[in-house]
Motif scaffolding. Structure first.
Motif, PDB file in Angstrom:
ATOM      1  N   GLU A  43       0.761  -1.167  -0.018  1.00  0.00           N
ATOM      2  CA  GLU A  43      -0.216  -0.357  -0.047  1.00  0.00           C
ATOM      3  C   GLU A  43       0.788   1.421  -0.010  1.00  0.00           C
ATOM      4  OE1 GLU A  43      -3.070   0.262   3.011  1.00  0.00           O
ATOM      5  OE2 GLU A  43      -3.691   2.261   1.969  1.00  0.00           O
ATOM      6  N   PRO A  44       0.628   2.328  -0.891  1.00  0.00           N
ATOM      7  CA  PRO A  44       1.318   3.371  -0.941  1.00  0.00           C
ATOM      8  C   PRO A  44       0.782   4.505  -0.096  1.00  0.00           C
ATOM      9  CG  PRO A  44       0.140   3.014  -2.838  1.00  0.00           C
ATOM     10  CD  PRO A  44      -0.613   2.097  -2.063  1.00  0.00           C
ATOM     11  N   VAL A  45       1.727   4.874   0.751  1.00  0.00           N
ATOM     12  CA  VAL A  45       1.490   6.181   1.689  1.00  0.00           C
ATOM     13  C   VAL A  45       2.284   7.226   1.581  1.00  0.00           C
ATOM     14  CG1 VAL A  45       1.164   6.655   4.347  1.00  0.00           C
ATOM     15  CG2 VAL A  45      -0.004   4.564   3.453  1.00  0.00           C
ATOM     16  N   VAL A  46       1.847   8.423   1.606  1.00  0.00           N
ATOM     17  CA  VAL A  46       2.725   9.682   1.489  1.00  0.00           C
ATOM     18  C   VAL A  46       2.883  10.164   2.911  1.00  0.00           C
ATOM     19  CG1 VAL A  46       3.060  11.892   0.568  1.00  0.00           C
ATOM     20  CG2 VAL A  46       1.833   9.992  -0.719  1.00  0.00           C
ATOM     21  N   PHE A  47       4.288  10.476   3.231  1.00  0.00           N
ATOM     22  CA  PHE A  47       4.467  11.342   4.438  1.00  0.00           C
ATOM     23  C   PHE A  47       4.910  12.666   4.092  1.00  0.00           C
ATOM     24  CE2 PHE A  47       7.488  12.439   7.688  1.00  0.00           C
ATOM     25  CZ  PHE A  47       6.775  12.778   8.864  1.00  0.00           C
ATOM     26  N   CYS A  48       4.292  13.469   4.828  1.00  0.00           N
ATOM     27  CA  CYS A  48       4.471  15.181   4.595  1.00  0.00           C
ATOM     28  C   CYS A  48       5.287  15.533   5.902  1.00  0.00           C
ATOM     29  CB  CYS A  48       3.405  15.777   4.183  1.00  0.00           C
ATOM     30  SG  CYS A  48       3.833  17.637   4.375  1.00  0.00           S
ATOM     31  N   PRO A  49       6.502  15.718   5.819  1.00  0.00           N
ATOM     32  CA  PRO A  49       7.121  16.327   7.192  1.00  0.00           C
ATOM     33  C   PRO A  49       7.109  17.861   7.256  1.00  0.00           C
ATOM     34  CG  PRO A  49       8.898  16.105   5.269  1.00  0.00           C
ATOM     35  CD  PRO A  49       7.436  15.709   4.761  1.00  0.00           C
ATOM     36  N   ALA A  50       6.637  18.542   6.348  1.00  0.00           N
ATOM     37  CA  ALA A  50       6.363  19.918   6.413  1.00  0.00           C
ATOM     38  C   ALA A  50       4.845  20.147   7.050  1.00  0.00           C
ATOM     39  CB  ALA A  50       6.700  20.658   5.207  1.00  0.00           C
ATOM     40  N   SER A  51       4.606  21.625   7.184  1.00  0.00           N
ATOM     41  CA  SER A  51       3.041  21.737   7.645  1.00  0.00           C
ATOM     42  C   SER A  51       2.276  21.286   6.502  1.00  0.00           C
ATOM     43  CB  SER A  51       3.057  23.172   8.008  1.00  0.00           C
ATOM     44  OG  SER A  51       2.979  24.054   6.796  1.00  0.00           O
ATOM     45  N   ALA A  52       0.715  21.153   7.266  1.00  0.00           N
ATOM     46  CA  ALA A  52      -0.368  20.933   6.174  1.00  0.00           C
ATOM     47  C   ALA A  52      -0.634  22.356   5.385  1.00  0.00           C
ATOM     48  CB  ALA A  52      -1.520  20.764   7.164  1.00  0.00           C
ATOM     49  N   ALA A  53       0.031  23.500   5.869  1.00  0.00           N
ATOM     50  CA  ALA A  53      -0.223  24.629   4.869  1.00  0.00           C
ATOM     51  C   ALA A  53       0.769  24.375   3.741  1.00  0.00           C
ATOM     52  CB  ALA A  53       0.027  25.764   5.754  1.00  0.00           C
ATOM     53  N   THR A  54       1.874  23.798   3.934  1.00  0.00           N
ATOM     54  CA  THR A  54       2.796  23.717   2.970  1.00  0.00           C
ATOM     55  C   THR A  54       2.097  22.703   1.820  1.00  0.00           C
ATOM     56  OG1 THR A  54       4.460  24.051   4.282  1.00  0.00           O
ATOM     57  CG2 THR A  54       5.030  22.968   2.345  1.00  0.00           C
ATOM     58  N   LEU A  55       1.843  21.665   2.623  1.00  0.00           N
ATOM     59  CA  LEU A  55       1.020  20.525   1.590  1.00  0.00           C
ATOM     60  C   LEU A  55      -0.120  21.246   0.876  1.00  0.00           C
ATOM     61  CD1 LEU A  55       0.944  17.595   0.793  1.00  0.00           C
ATOM     62  CD2 LEU A  55      -0.170  16.951   2.836  1.00  0.00           C
ATOM     63  N   ALA A  56      -0.967  21.799   1.634  1.00  0.00           N
ATOM     64  CA  ALA A  56      -2.189  22.449   0.895  1.00  0.00           C
ATOM     65  C   ALA A  56      -1.723  23.390  -0.203  1.00  0.00           C
ATOM     66  CB  ALA A  56      -2.945  23.206   1.951  1.00  0.00           C
ATOM     67  N   LEU A  57      -0.765  24.391  -0.119  1.00  0.00           N
ATOM     68  CA  LEU A  57      -0.212  24.946  -1.207  1.00  0.00           C
ATOM     69  C   LEU A  57       0.127  24.165  -2.330  1.00  0.00           C
ATOM     70  CD1 LEU A  57       0.442  27.740  -2.157  1.00  0.00           C
ATOM     71  CD2 LEU A  57       2.731  27.599  -1.088  1.00  0.00           C
ATOM     72  N   MET A  58       1.028  23.134  -1.848  1.00  0.00           N
ATOM     73  CA  MET A  58       1.660  22.455  -3.243  1.00  0.00           C
ATOM     74  C   MET A  58       0.274  21.758  -4.009  1.00  0.00           C
ATOM     75  SD  MET A  58       4.909  20.463  -1.761  1.00  0.00           S
ATOM     76  CE  MET A  58       6.267  21.482  -1.552  1.00  0.00           C
ATOM     77  N   LEU A  59      -0.646  21.455  -3.364  1.00  0.00           N
ATOM     78  CA  LEU A  59      -1.744  20.742  -3.830  1.00  0.00           C
ATOM     79  C   LEU A  59      -2.578  21.362  -4.548  1.00  0.00           C
ATOM     80  CD1 LEU A  59      -2.737  18.166  -1.183  1.00  0.00           C
ATOM     81  CD2 LEU A  59      -1.495  17.641  -3.431  1.00  0.00           C
ATOM     82  N   HIS A  60      -2.522  22.825  -4.105  1.00  0.00           N
ATOM     83  CA  HIS A  60      -3.557  24.035  -5.000  1.00  0.00           C
ATOM     84  C   HIS A  60      -2.866  24.610  -5.955  1.00  0.00           C
ATOM     85  CE1 HIS A  60      -5.869  22.777  -1.373  1.00  0.00           C
ATOM     86  NE2 HIS A  60      -6.899  23.190  -2.124  1.00  0.00           N
ATOM     87  N   ILE A  61      -1.418  24.528  -6.173  1.00  0.00           N
ATOM     88  CA  ILE A  61      -0.745  25.257  -7.130  1.00  0.00           C
ATOM     89  C   ILE A  61      -1.538  25.509  -8.406  1.00  0.00           C
ATOM     90  CG2 ILE A  61       1.316  25.286  -8.398  1.00  0.00           C
ATOM     91  CD1 ILE A  61       2.886  25.257  -5.747  1.00  0.00           C
ATOM     92  N   PRO A  62      -1.911  24.147  -9.200  1.00  0.00           N
ATOM     93  CA  PRO A  62      -2.490  24.529 -10.487  1.00  0.00           C
ATOM     94  C   PRO A  62      -3.711  25.346 -10.321  1.00  0.00           C
ATOM     95  CG  PRO A  62      -2.408  22.241  -9.824  1.00  0.00           C
ATOM     96  CD  PRO A  62      -1.942  22.950  -8.664  1.00  0.00           C
TER      97      PRO A  62
END
Ligand code: UPG
Length: 451
Positions: free
Chosen positions: A140-159
């Motif tokens: 099973e593939p699982v992703v780990f984000c060592p940065a903040s949720a805000a950083t992750l949210a920004l990355m996901l919302h860039i498009p």
């Protein structure tokens, strides 16, 4: 849907090759291992060598590691004459070579452990391409984000931000009002931008984003991310001294703790800029002179590579003048330092790990961001949580000794910031303590691994 199998679960944890990524994933791995699930922790060879050598140089053996964690390594595919410090090149090479090396590794583990099977691969969010390898190998593939949720949210919302014109193609914020969560002064670098496309791809391949944060710390950012499981702040409680499962790239200088123990309660400034920040000679001089001018005791981590490859040079006579009240080390046992009663506050670059470690120990901050998410973390510290102050730059972009001294003096007498810091500590403890939101999420994840 969990991958069903009759063999015992075994997790493969794969961090990106940077200190601020390896350490938190190891903290998560240790928690999983403590729950009786075996973890193979895979670094690239150059990182593995650093970790092992940092542990050995402290004259500590690895036999006190938890039995359930095995550290191993794979090549990074870079020829010995090429430059490993170039992150773009490293990522390029990893992208093409990692899937093959990991496939071999998984096959080897599955063959040699009769009753176990790699059932889950936890990959750092910057190397999401290995999720495909995980899937191919039935894990099973699982992703780990060592940065903040805000950083992750920004990355996901860039498009979306590009589409609506809030960002340009270089990652510069062109219109701030739509990014209410993320501040205008977040300096999005090319690397960050490149990384976001990999993270977006990873969302399609995973059912779970584990993030080193908590719902209480970042509720608005957490709510922006589907499939998010906040399981932080991840901490290193009771790590064996300088063992390789601490995952330090440099040996910890344990004399930091005995030195702190001779100081008064809350009287010491801890100064550390993580593993990547680089200082110009002028900025280094100003910081040294600002600390000296303040007259407060300080423990300053000066990495050997802090001055961009040149050896670190201090202002003339500085070391002699501060010898009574200042201590300089190349690498500190940071979490132990931050939990020490003598530490008054933290001059920090606001890397996410340092931010969480300070928060969890009720420490207030003087913020000195260097790049990327650190500016946004500074906003959290100063504006959202009210536990720190900024050190402003002058018109030439330098943080002067006078500004540094001024802010140090302000912070030492600001009881409100200190009070808020203690409240944030309680919030963190509640999240990870029994029954807390991160605790429950982690339990859910462990149950999921066992299915
Ligand atoms: O003397 C020291 C100095 C640091 N640390 C540890 O090293 C880690 C450093 O991590 P972090 O504070 O996040 O800084 P960076 O190493 O700069 O981390 C990178 O990765 C982070 C997570 O993605 C990002 O938030 C940062 O911007 C990015 O620079 C922390 O766990 C510290 O406890 C020590 O143990 N001893």
């Amino acid at each position: 849907m969990a991958i069903m199998n009759s063999r015992k679960p075994h997790v493969l944890a794969v961090p990106f090759a940077a200190q601020g990524h390896v350490k938190p994933l190891m903290k998560l791995s240790r928690q999983i291992a403590k729950r009786g699930i075996k973890v193979t922790f895979v670094n690239i060879e150059s990182v593995h060598e650093k970790i092992v050598s940092a542990a050995k140089r402290s004259d500590e053996r690895d036999e006190d590691e938890e039995d359930n964690i095995v550290l191993t390594s794979i090549p990074d595919g870079i020829r010995s004459e090429d430059d490993r410090s170039n992150t773009f090149k490293l990522l390029e090479s990893l992208r093409s070579t990692m899937p093959g090396f990991l496939t071999d590794l998984i096959e080897r583990i599955n063959r040699s452990n009769g009753d176990e099977k790699i059932s889950c691969v936890i990959a750092d969010f910057t190397i999401g391409w290995i999720l495909e390898t995980a899937q191919k190998m039935g894990a099973e593939p699982v992703v780990f984000c060592p940065a903040s949720a805000a950083t992750l949210a920004l990355m996901l919302h860039i498009p979306k931000l590009l589409e609506e014109g809030s960002l340009d193609e270089n990652g510069t914020v062109t219109r701030g009002e739509t990014i209410s969560l993320l501040s205008n002064d977040l300096k999005i670098q090319k690397l960050f931008f490149d990384c976001s496309s990999r993270v977006q791809k990873a969302t399609h391949q995973t059912k779970l984003f584990l993030c080193n944060t908590s719902q209480e710390l970042e509720s608005s950012a957490c709510n922006l991310i589907p499939k998010l499981l906040p399981i932080g702040p991840l901490l290193n409680r009771n790590t064996p001294r300088s063992s390789s499962i601490s995952c330090n790239f440099h040996p910890e200088d344990e004399s930091s703790i005995s030195w702190l123990s001779n100081k008064l309660s809350k009287s010491v400034i801890y100064v550390s800029f993580g593993s990547l920040a680089i200082f110009s000679q002028q900025q280094l001089d100003e910081l040294a002179l600002g600390l000296e001018l303040s007259g407060w005791a300080f423990l300053w981590v000066v990495r050997s590579d802090l001055a961009n490859g040149s050896s670190v040079v201090y202002p003339n006579g500085f070391l002699e003048r501060v010898s009574e009240f200042g201590k300089i080390v190349q690498w500190a046992p940071q979490e132990k330092v931050l939990s020490h009663d003598s530490v008054g506050f933290f001059i920090s670059h606001c890397g996410w790990n340092s931010t969480l470690e300070g928060l969890s120990n009720g420490v207030s901050f003087l913020c000195w961001p260097y790049f990327a998410d650190q500016y946004h973390n500074q906003n959290y510290v100063c504006d959202k949580w009210g536990i720190g102050l900024r050190i402003d730059s002058d018109e030439n972009g330098i943080r002067t000794r006078y500004e540094i001294k001024k802010k140090i003096d302000m912070l030492f007498c600001d009881d409100e910031l200190k009070g808020n810091a203690m409240k944030m500590k309680e919030i963190c403890e509640k999240s990870v303590g029994q029954g807390g939101s991160s605790y429950k999420n982690f339990e859910m994840f462990v149950d999921h691994l066992r299915k």
